[in-house]
Design an enzyme around this catalytic site. Structure first.
Site, short mmCIF file in Angstrom:
data_model
loop_
_atom_site.label_atom_id
_atom_site.label_comp_id
_atom_site.label_asym_id
_atom_site.label_seq_id
_atom_site.Cartn_x
_atom_site.Cartn_y
_atom_site.Cartn_z
N TRP A 1 -43.01 -2.20 -33.77
CA TRP A 1 -41.94 -1.74 -34.65
C TRP A 1 -42.51 -0.73 -35.63
O TRP A 1 -43.48 -1.02 -36.33
CB TRP A 1 -41.35 -2.92 -35.43
N GLU B 1 -23.80 -8.84 -50.14
CA GLU B 1 -23.66 -10.27 -49.82
C GLU B 1 -24.46 -11.17 -50.77
O GLU B 1 -24.35 -12.39 -50.71
CB GLU B 1 -24.17 -10.51 -48.38
N THR C 1 -18.59 -4.61 -48.01
CA THR C 1 -19.84 -3.91 -47.68
C THR C 1 -19.46 -2.45 -47.42
O THR C 1 -18.32 -2.17 -47.03
CB THR C 1 -20.52 -4.50 -46.44
N LYS D 1 -38.48 1.28 -32.21
CA LYS D 1 -39.24 0.40 -31.31
C LYS D 1 -40.02 1.29 -30.35
O LYS D 1 -39.44 2.00 -29.54
CB LYS D 1 -38.28 -0.52 -30.57
#
Ligand code: ADP
Length: 540
Positions: free
Chosen positions: A441, A328, A184, A436
């Site tokens: 959100w 992934e 990654t 937040k």
């Protein structure tokens, strides 16, 4: 009762063999690291890949060995992809933009035995050498003449191939054997190793080629701008050979001018890459009054697609399709396919749908889970953590010390999303980036999209700044286009007029350059450091 079919493994070498038999005359065009354009056919590629496989065996490469490859998208890296995996070894693609520390970390962690590199990265490789005790040989992916310039201790790729047989009897083995490896990019933490099996890569290749996925077909000329050093260039090196698409490799030329030249001279019809690449190309085309030749589609992924890209490219007759995925996931999880009738929708309604990340590829399962661990409905409103599972999604990071999956076998993507009733998933943010505020959100993607639509803005990034009352409030950071003179107050008024109240930004700050990470994504970790001492206006 068991079916009575042959147990023939799905191996990457099968794609090359198929390409050689059925599309031998199709072309692969590469902008060379040495300068100039290289051109050959799938047949030539298969013959040189066979030579390379012989050379690898002569070097002592054994099944399971990890071979590091640090290079641009070129025909030589393509040969390495097929030769290394074909003999049962593991092609470990290394992102040269990871920085020396991370590059050394991933090469040692993977225990690379041999390293192939493009001459561009010779200084980096020289600097890394003292820290890579496990590497036995270094090979420069170039000619003898260019290799000689690098001094001693480096082998030459072209010399390795010389005189080797042009046929190789590709071995058969378990399709779950590792074929390739990629770490990654560390956008949000230390790089982690993902090991792709042959089966996963072949299945992903089939899925990406479905007419409802990428949507590239046999008549296309495909340009993967997305690098082969990160998640296998989204599988294009496999899918192009599988169906005989002309493959155009940009080498080190990723700037707007070089891409434009290749797109128009080679008749590229389908191009694949991250949003920053498309913004740069668009700016080049607009500033110089050019067109985009035969280009008909760009597939955009790796970060959120913006309205600026959709509208900007449509002016040149080019449509944009969005994909979402991760290292992934080999990497594709969803594609927002624009099926029949899509372009008949009213413009704004269509764009709203087009900005979604899309529907899962077959065999990819998705679910959304709240902070409390409850599964949420696909109603286009409930947002939560996106979990996935499927045959090309990892089961564990390489040498992981902790389980990678949830107790019930799902992979938590780290993304926050909603899923619409029609199955289209829409990323709100990365869990680590979401703002937040007062128990809600706020999507930084939405704010950035509006920011980017301001005519003076070249790049935009929103981050949450601490706020005693609201917990966090949005700060929009912009990089202006060269020569543009808009004030940050102007930009603030412009975006806040278009955003819902909760998402309206508290401030806009301009920087000379928004930092981009190893895969061309905005590095919010760096921006947070730059703005560590900054205070929002109402707190000053
Ligand atoms: P890294 O996580 O190291 O950046 P990846 O290239 O694997 O490396 O990035 C995967 C992440 O990129 C996803 O989890 C998601 O946050 C983001 N991403 C990928 N495609 C999209 C997209 N179309 N829209 C928004 N975010 C995306």
């Amino acid at each position: 009762m068991q079916g009575l079919m042959m147990d023939a493994p799905l191996l990457v070498s099968g794609i090359l063999t198929h390409a050689e038999r059925n599309h031998a005359h199709q072309e692969i065009v590469t902008r060379l690291v040495e300068g100039g354009i290289h051109r050959y056919t799938f047949g030539d590629c298969a013959r040189r890949t066979a030579q390379l496989a012989h050379a690898l065996q002569e070097m002592g490469v054994k099944p399971g060995d990890r071979i590091g490859v640090m290079g641009w998208n070129t025909h030589r890296q393509l040969e390495l992809y097929y030769a290394i995996s074909g003999i049962g070894a593991v092609c470990h693609t290394i992102n040269p933009k990871l920085g020396p520390q991370n590059a050394a970390f991933v090469m040692n962690h993977a225990e690379d035995r041999f390293v192939f590199f493009d001459t561009t990265f010779a200084p980096l490789v020289q600097a890394l050498r003292p820290h890579l005790s496990g590497v036995e040989r270094y090979v420069a992916m170039t000619t003898e003449e260019e290799t000689a310039k690098l001094g001693v201790g480096v082998d030459c790729y072209e010399t390795l191939l010389e005189g080797k047989p042009e046929r190789f009897d590709w071995p058969s083995f378990d399709e779950n054997t590792a074929a390739a490896m990629c770490y990654t990019s560390g956008t949000t933490g230390q790089p982690k190793g993902v090991l792709y099996s042959h089966r996963a890569l072949v299945l992903q290749c089939f899925a990406a080629l479905l007419p409802t996925s990428f949507g590239a077909g046999a008549g296309d000329t495909i340009l993967p701008v997305v690098p082969m050093f990160h998640v296998n260039a989204w599988g294009v090196p496999y899918s192009a050979l599988m169906i005989g698409m002309k493959l155009v490799m940009p080498g080190p030329g990723l700037d707007g001018k070089s891409l434009h030249e290749l797109i128009t001279t080679e008749g590229v019809t389908f191009a694949v890459g991250v949003p920053t690449v498309w913004l740069n190309l668009l700016a080049h085309v607009e500033e110089n009054g050019l067109d985009l030749g035969r280009l008909r589609y760009t597939l955009v992924g790796g970060a959120a697609l913006s309205r600026k890209i959709i509208d900007g490219y449509e002016k040149y007759g080019v449509r944009t399709r969005q994909g979402w995925g991760m290292t992934e996931m080999s990497p594709t999880g969803t594609v927002n396919f624009d099926g029949p009738g899509f372009y008949d929708l009213p413009h704004d309604e269509r764009i709203e749908v087009q900005l979604r990340q899309g529907k899962a590829l077959p065999f990819v399962d998705m679910r959304i889970v709240s902070d409390a661990g409850e599964e949420l409905p696909w109603d286009g409103k409930s947002d939560g953590h996106l979990h996935v599972r499927g045959p090309w999604i990892l089961s564990s990071y390489y040498k992981a010390e902790e389980p990678t999956l949830t107790d019930d076998g799902w992979f938590d993507t780290g993304d926050v999303c909603v899923i619409h009733p029609d199955g289209r998933m829409q990323i709100t943010d990365r869990a680590k980036d979401v703002i937040k505020s007062g128990g809600e959100w706020i999507s930084t993607i939405d704010i950035e999209n509006v920011g980017l639509s301001h005519p003076a803005v070249a790049q935009a990034a929103a981050i949450g700044m601490p706020h005693p009352k609201w917990q966090e409030r949005p700060l929009l950071i912009v990089q202006l286009k060269d020569g543009a003179a808009a004030s940050t107050d102007d930009i603030k008024d412009f975006v806040n007029e278009k955003l819902p109240r909760i998402s309206q930004v508290d401030d806009v700050q301009a920087v000379d350059e928004i930092p981009l990470g190893a895969t061309g994504k905005v590095l919010k970790t760096e921006l947070r450091k730059t703005f560590a001492d900054y205070q929002l206006p109402d707190l000053r």
